[in-house]
Scaffold this active site. Structure first.
Site, PDB file in Angstrom:
ATOM      1  N   PRO A  25       4.985  23.200  40.936  1.00 50.29           N
ATOM      2  CA  PRO A  25       6.062  22.193  41.683  1.00 50.29           C
ATOM      3  C   PRO A  25       7.005  23.058  42.222  1.00 50.29           C
ATOM      4  CG  PRO A  25       6.257  22.316  39.210  1.00 50.29           C
ATOM      5  CD  PRO A  25       4.716  23.037  39.543  1.00 50.29           C
ATOM      6  N   CYS A  29      13.763  24.918  34.957  1.00 50.25           N
ATOM      7  CA  CYS A  29      14.417  25.033  36.057  1.00 50.25           C
ATOM      8  C   CYS A  29      15.709  25.638  35.824  1.00 50.25           C
ATOM      9  CB  CYS A  29      14.552  23.668  36.664  1.00 50.25           C
ATOM     10  SG  CYS A  29      15.541  23.628  37.971  1.00 50.25           S
ATOM     11  N   HIS A  53       6.313  30.441  32.302  1.00 50.39           N
ATOM     12  CA  HIS A  53       7.008  31.370  33.293  1.00 50.39           C
ATOM     13  C   HIS A  53       7.655  32.713  32.389  1.00 50.39           C
ATOM     14  CE1 HIS A  53       9.305  31.911  37.373  1.00 50.39           C
ATOM     15  NE2 HIS A  53       9.010  33.138  36.904  1.00 50.39           N
TER      16      HIS A  53
END
Length: 780
Positions: free
Chosen positions: A408, A494, A563
């Site tokens: 995304p 994020c 990540h």
């Protein structure tokens, strides 16, 4: 030592891309170009300064310039002069600008949905008098512009802005998961039924703090004053009903002033009502009998699809009424549909209960009066099949193993870009990150991020939020209103400040217990599979994901995307794949699918991460998610499938941009606004595509994501243009596809390269040789 004298090993050690010497721009030529740029530019033409206006004058001028009526442009406005929007066709055609070259993107349809506003008006075959008049005005404007010496060209008697012709699809496929207007109105009025999510939250002992009305004023997290009291708003509504008819109020328990004695008698006759916490543990059938004996008031009625029906009733079978058709009567609805009763206060629900022809829906609702209910209603309730919540083993599971997954990506991961990635072989696609609070407020711009193209085989949506109540309600909302969603992903990685300041994104890594509550509540509030995307940790040298990765599967999620960077790193340095592998091995016994993410730019990177050794043995990873690598090389998915380096030519890259522009015009529209929106996202994509170094120019393969390329020129002019890092050249490319830019147009990439994030107790640390870029691409 000059850069040309460095060996290949020295270049790689300094993170300089090893490009063949014959393609590197000489240093003296770079110095001359720098001197030319440093030369004083000619003075810009004088701009007429308008006199300063007061607010009243500004409002008066704004009212005089009416926006164009869309219904008039498509030939459907019948209001004439009484319409509050403009009908000035001559002024609109003159301000619209010249048409673009090629056929209308909606030429396969009966009529263009943008009518006269379409920038391909000259290609319309419609014989509508209004469109013919608009074409005549455009030809007259073209003649006048050519008389002034403009570069515009005339093709087949119609003014054109020049450029390349875009491909036209043989069939325009509408996107899925569009927001229903009735659902949007219920969200605006804070009347959507979130009983399922609220019951889950109460059963977990979590507070319900989200209110849509308050979230629209401030969205910085809940406060003590935002705690929801059971029956807060319903109590006020019930109090008004009590004053009118002397009945007991449903939520607050107050008695009406018009009939205080009657209300007191009813209170004495009725037994004590259980609290919501006790009702959750009560058997649903017993609760149904209890509600019927108590004479509980009817649920509020809502209007959906032109028919008025009680809120707990859902049509689960039968054809839906077409837009514009009249409302069906109760007998017709009963004969065409079966009804489903939703029991309040518990997680169980009654599945499709068919009603006999001619029977009314009110006879089967739990809100029947005691005289109508009696023993027959209690017997019917016992005979109803109560569906228990789905167990974790019964839920749908998406198999991510060895599938190519597109990450995304905020802004650049839009629907047209995902279509391009699907053409190159992406197996799984995920929409852009959407904020849970904005979805609950019914914001159309946020709901547009959930749209899915029919070509996307496996599609997931990603939501971000910092509290269990907003996430649980959003998951229920998506589960009930978005039929074309395969899984829901929660963003816990994020790094953007505006997201972390609200307690969402990477900020959840500082509160693992809250993350657990969010995951459990989201999984129980919907039937869709749940996944999580996160990072190593929040601060450097403080990794936390390994401490709870083995427990995530017990919370409910079926997969975790990790990540290999911290939030403080953002996108600098290299991703820590050793840490990702250790977490995958720790999560393997729990059957959690762990997906690695970070710095995959070639099929060799994919193979290195998916196989521990060269003997072909598989690693503990389920798959790898590709983010920035797909932005630089959208054909990376094809490389992985074919296991080879693809030396894509400049003309093939231009064809890819044509396909993107055509898909953008279909998605955002073929009018001036849609063209400029497509141009904006095309420029954002070009800000990443220019980082690609052609295979034929490299001394060593493959290219690494952290290599800084020297200034080079390609094998032809078009390849050199694609390698430019100047926004002015990106605008030139956009003009080749979408015509001239409007006067005064400027572009600045939204995701700019920035410095290393500052630690909490000191200044920013400089980037090391392991990586030079830190792009705010919001790839959580």
């Amino acid at each position: 030592m000059a850069q040309q004298e460095l060996s290949v090993e020295e270049k790689i050690a300094r993170c300089i891309a090893p490009i063949k010497a014959e393609f590197v721009v000489p240093k003296d030529k770079l110095e001359r170009a720098a001197d030319e740029q440093a030369a004083p530019a000619p003075a810009p033409p004088a701009v007429e300064v308008k006199p300063k206006q007061s607010k009243r004058q500004q409002k008066k001028e704004a009212k005089s310039h009416k926006p164009m009526c869309h219904n008039f442009l498509v030939g459907r406005c019948n209001l004439g002069d009484s319409c509050r929007f403009g009908h000035d066709l001559e002024g609109f055609v003159k301000a619209k600008g010249p048409d673009l070259v090629g056929q209308c993107p909606f030429s396969s349809m009966e009529s263009c949905p943008y009518g006269i506003g379409c920038r391909f008006l000259g290609s319309h075959a419609s014989q509508d008098p209004l469109q013919e008049h608009a074409k005549a005005l455009a030809r007259a404007n073209a003649a006048g512009v050519q008389g002034e010496g403009s570069a515009a060209t005339t093709v087949q008697g119609q003014e054109h802005a020049g450029g390349l012709e875009l491909p036209v699809a043989s069939c325009v496929q509408s996107p899925l998961n569009a927001l229903d207007k009735n659902v949007q109105h219920l969200l605006w009025k804070n009347r959507y039924d979130f009983t399922k999510a609220d019951d889950v939250l109460r059963s977990m002992g979590l507070k319900i703090t989200f209110r849509a009305a308050k979230a629209m004023k401030t969205d910085k997290g809940p406060s003590k004053g935002q705690q929801e009291e059971p029956g807060g708003q319903q109590g006020k509504a019930g109090a008004q009903q009590g004053r009118a008819g002397g009945q007991q109020d449903q939520g607050g328990g107050q008695q009406g002033k018009a009939g205080p004695q009657q209300g007191a008698e009813q209170q004495q006759q009725q037994p004590e009502v259980l609290q919501p916490e006790v009702q959750q543990e009560q058997d649903p059938v017993q609760k149904q009998e209890h509600m019927e004996q108590e004479g509980a008031p009817k649920e509020p009625e809502v209007q959906v699809g032109g028919t008025v029906a009680p809120a707990p009733m859902e049509c689960v079978q039968g054809p839906a009424s077409a837009p514009g058709e009249g409302a069906q009567g109760p007998a017709e609805q009963d004969s065409q549909c079966t009804k489903k009763l939703r029991l309040e206060g518990g997680e169980g629900k009654v599945t499709s209960v068919p009603l006999a022809p001619g029977s009314s829906a009110a006879a089967a609702t739990p809100s029947a009066s005691p005289a109508q209910a009696g023993s027959s209603s209690a017997t019917d309730a016992r005979n109803m099949h109560v569906e228990t919540p789905l167990r974790r083993e019964e839920k749908k599971v998406v198999d991510f193993r060895n599938k190519t997954i597109l990450a995304p990506l905020t802004t650049v991961g839009n629907l047209p870009f995902r279509r391009i990635c699907k053409q190159f072989g992406a197996d799984v696609t995920v929409g852009e990150m959407a904020l849970a609070t904005n979805l609950l407020q019914g914001q159309a711009s946020e709901w547009a991020l959930l749209k899915r193209h029919p070509s996307e085989d496996i599609f997931g949506v990603q939501i971000a939020g910092g509290f269990p109540d907003s996430i649980a309600r959003t998951c229920q909302l998506i589960d009930e209103t978005c039929p074309a969603v395969d899984f829901v992903d929660i963003n816990c990685g994020c790094p953007i400040d505006i997201v972390c300041d609200r307690g969402a994104g990477s900020a959840l890594l500082l509160r693992p217990r809250r993350l657990e509550d969010i995951a459990r509540a989201a999984d129980r509030a919907m039937s869709l599979p749940l996944t999580i995307k996160t990072r190593k940790g929040y601060y450097d040298d403080a990794d936390v994901t390994h401490t709870f990765v083995k427990n995530i599967r017990s919370w409910g999620p079926i997969a975790l995307t990790l990540h290999g960077r911290t939030r403080q790193q953002r996108y600098s340095k290299l991703a820590d794949w050793d840490y990702i592998t250790r977490c995958a091995e720790a999560a393997a016994p729990s059957k959690l699918q762990l997906i690695g993410n970070g710095d995959v730019l070639s099929f060799t990177d994919w193979n290195e991460h998916m196989r521990i050794s060269g003997d072909g043995s598989s690693s503990a990873l389920a798959s790898c998610m590709i983010g920035r690598g797909a932005l630089i090389k959208p054909w990376l998915f094809q490389e992985i499938k074919e296991q080879r380096h693809i030396d894509i030519s400049a003309s093939e890259r231009l064809d890819m941009l044509k396909s993107f522009s055509a898909a953008g015009l279909q998605h955002w529209g073929s009018d001036t606004r849609g063209v400029e929106t497509t141009r904006k996202f095309l420029l954002e994509l070009l800000s990443y595509l220019h980082r690609y170094i052609p295979v034929g120019l490299m001394e060593v393969l493959p290219q690494k994501l952290n290599w800084r390329p020297p200034t080079f020129f390609g094998r032809n002019d078009l390849e050199t243009l694609f390698a430019s890092d100047s926004p002015a050249d990106w605008i030139r490319i956009s003009e080749m596809l979408l015509g001239k830019v409007p006067p005064g147009f400027t572009f600045t990439p939204k995701h700019k390269s920035n410095s290393y994030s500052a630690p909490a107790n000191g200044p920013a640390a400089p980037p090391t040789g392991a990586g030079y870029e830190a792009d705010d691409v919001a790839e959580g």
